[in-house]
Design a protein around this motif. Structure first.
Motif, short mmCIF file in Angstrom:
data_model
loop_
_atom_site.label_atom_id
_atom_site.label_comp_id
_atom_site.label_asym_id
_atom_site.label_seq_id
_atom_site.Cartn_x
_atom_site.Cartn_y
_atom_site.Cartn_z
N SER A 8 14.50 -10.73 83.08
CA SER A 8 15.60 -10.09 82.37
C SER A 8 15.23 -9.68 80.94
N GLY A 9 13.99 -9.62 80.59
CA GLY A 9 13.56 -9.24 79.24
C GLY A 9 13.27 -7.75 79.13
N LEU A 10 12.80 -7.32 77.96
CA LEU A 10 12.44 -5.93 77.73
C LEU A 10 10.95 -5.75 77.93
N THR A 11 10.60 -4.60 78.46
CA THR A 11 9.19 -4.32 78.62
C THR A 11 8.62 -3.80 77.32
N LEU A 12 7.33 -3.79 77.21
CA LEU A 12 6.67 -3.30 76.02
C LEU A 12 6.98 -1.82 75.78
N VAL A 13 7.10 -1.05 76.83
CA VAL A 13 7.41 0.38 76.72
C VAL A 13 8.81 0.56 76.12
N GLU A 14 9.78 -0.22 76.56
CA GLU A 14 11.14 -0.12 76.03
C GLU A 14 11.18 -0.48 74.55
N VAL A 15 10.46 -1.49 74.16
CA VAL A 15 10.40 -1.89 72.75
C VAL A 15 9.77 -0.79 71.91
N LEU A 16 8.68 -0.21 72.37
CA LEU A 16 8.01 0.87 71.62
C LEU A 16 8.90 2.11 71.50
N VAL A 17 9.59 2.48 72.56
CA VAL A 17 10.50 3.63 72.52
C VAL A 17 11.63 3.37 71.51
N LEU A 22 14.20 4.51 66.28
CA LEU A 22 14.72 4.02 65.00
C LEU A 22 13.99 4.66 63.82
N ALA A 23 12.69 4.76 63.92
CA ALA A 23 11.91 5.35 62.82
C ALA A 23 12.28 6.82 62.62
N VAL A 24 12.46 7.55 63.72
CA VAL A 24 12.82 8.97 63.62
C VAL A 24 14.23 9.15 63.06
N LEU A 25 15.15 8.33 63.47
CA LEU A 25 16.54 8.46 63.04
C LEU A 25 16.79 7.89 61.65
N LEU A 26 15.94 7.02 61.19
CA LEU A 26 16.14 6.43 59.87
C LEU A 26 15.81 7.39 58.73
N VAL A 27 14.92 8.33 58.95
CA VAL A 27 14.52 9.27 57.89
C VAL A 27 15.72 10.07 57.38
N PRO A 28 16.53 10.73 58.24
CA PRO A 28 17.69 11.47 57.71
C PRO A 28 18.73 10.55 57.07
N ALA A 29 18.87 9.36 57.59
CA ALA A 29 19.84 8.42 57.02
C ALA A 29 19.43 8.01 55.61
N ILE A 30 18.16 7.75 55.42
CA ILE A 30 17.67 7.37 54.09
C ILE A 30 17.78 8.55 53.13
N ASN A 31 17.50 9.78 53.60
CA ASN A 31 17.65 10.96 52.75
C ASN A 31 19.10 11.15 52.32
N ALA A 32 20.05 10.90 53.21
CA ALA A 32 21.46 11.01 52.88
C ALA A 32 21.84 9.99 51.80
N LEU A 33 21.34 8.80 51.91
CA LEU A 33 21.62 7.77 50.91
C LEU A 33 20.98 8.13 49.56
N GLN A 34 19.79 8.71 49.62
CA GLN A 34 19.09 9.06 48.38
C GLN A 34 19.88 10.10 47.59
N SER A 35 20.43 11.12 48.26
CA SER A 35 21.20 12.13 47.54
C SER A 35 22.47 11.52 46.95
N GLY A 36 23.04 10.56 47.62
CA GLY A 36 24.21 9.86 47.07
C GLY A 36 23.87 9.06 45.83
N ILE A 37 22.73 8.42 45.84
CA ILE A 37 22.30 7.64 44.68
C ILE A 37 22.02 8.54 43.49
N VAL A 38 21.34 9.68 43.75
CA VAL A 38 21.06 10.64 42.68
C VAL A 38 22.37 11.21 42.13
N GLY A 39 23.32 11.52 43.02
CA GLY A 39 24.62 12.03 42.59
C GLY A 39 25.36 11.04 41.71
N ALA A 40 25.28 9.77 42.03
CA ALA A 40 25.92 8.74 41.23
C ALA A 40 25.29 8.67 39.84
N GLN A 41 23.97 8.82 39.76
CA GLN A 41 23.28 8.80 38.47
C GLN A 41 23.69 10.00 37.62
#
Length: 142
Positions: A8-17, A22-41
């Motif tokens: 009932s565990g995860l395979t190595l392929v599922e973990v890598l996918v 997560l890595a691909v989806l985190l880039v736009p999320a971090i960019n959105a936060l960065q513009s908010g931080i700059v706007g606050a400054q």
């Protein structure tokens, strides 16, 4: 029939996918936060500038009309900073301009700085080398 026990565990392929997604989806999320931080400054800087300008303008309006008029006369021109300005070279220097003002336009030239009225004074406060400024007209006795 004999059932095979499935793991009932995860395979190595599922973990890598999952990690790649997560890595691909985190880039736009971090960019959105960065513009908010700059706007606050930026908002903080604009607010601080507005507060400094308002404070200096209030200090000038608390001065006597005679003192302000004397400083305007000493400056000699509406484009010359007066003694109420900050010292040269100070960071975020506030410049104060004072000049007699033509409120009634009796000379009909539509220039508020010619044919001036003795009881009106134009006051401008600006932050050197920026777009931030305040200006007003003050009447003697107010």
């Amino acid at each position: 029939m004999k059932r095979r026990h499935q793991e009932s565990g995860l395979t190595l392929v599922e973990v890598l996918v999952t990690i790649v997604l997560l890595a691909v989806l985190l880039v736009p999320a971090i960019n959105a936060l960065q513009s908010g931080i700059v706007g606050a400054q930026v908002h903080g800087d604009v607010s601080a500038s507005a507060f400094r300008l308002t404070t200096r303008m209030e200090e000038l309006l608390a001065e006597s009309f005679a003192s302000l008029s004397d400083a305007a006369t000493a400056a000699g021109s509406r484009s010359t900073p007066t003694s109420y300005s900050d010292a040269a070279g100070s960071p975020g220097r506030l410049l104060v301009y004072l000049s007699p003002y033509d409120g009634d336009n009796v000379d009909v030239d539509n220039d508020p700085f010619t044919g001036t009225d003795p009881d009106l004074l134009w006051i401008r406060v600006e932050i050197e080398n920026s777009v931030f400024s305040l200006q007003t007209v003050r009447a003697n006795g107010y």
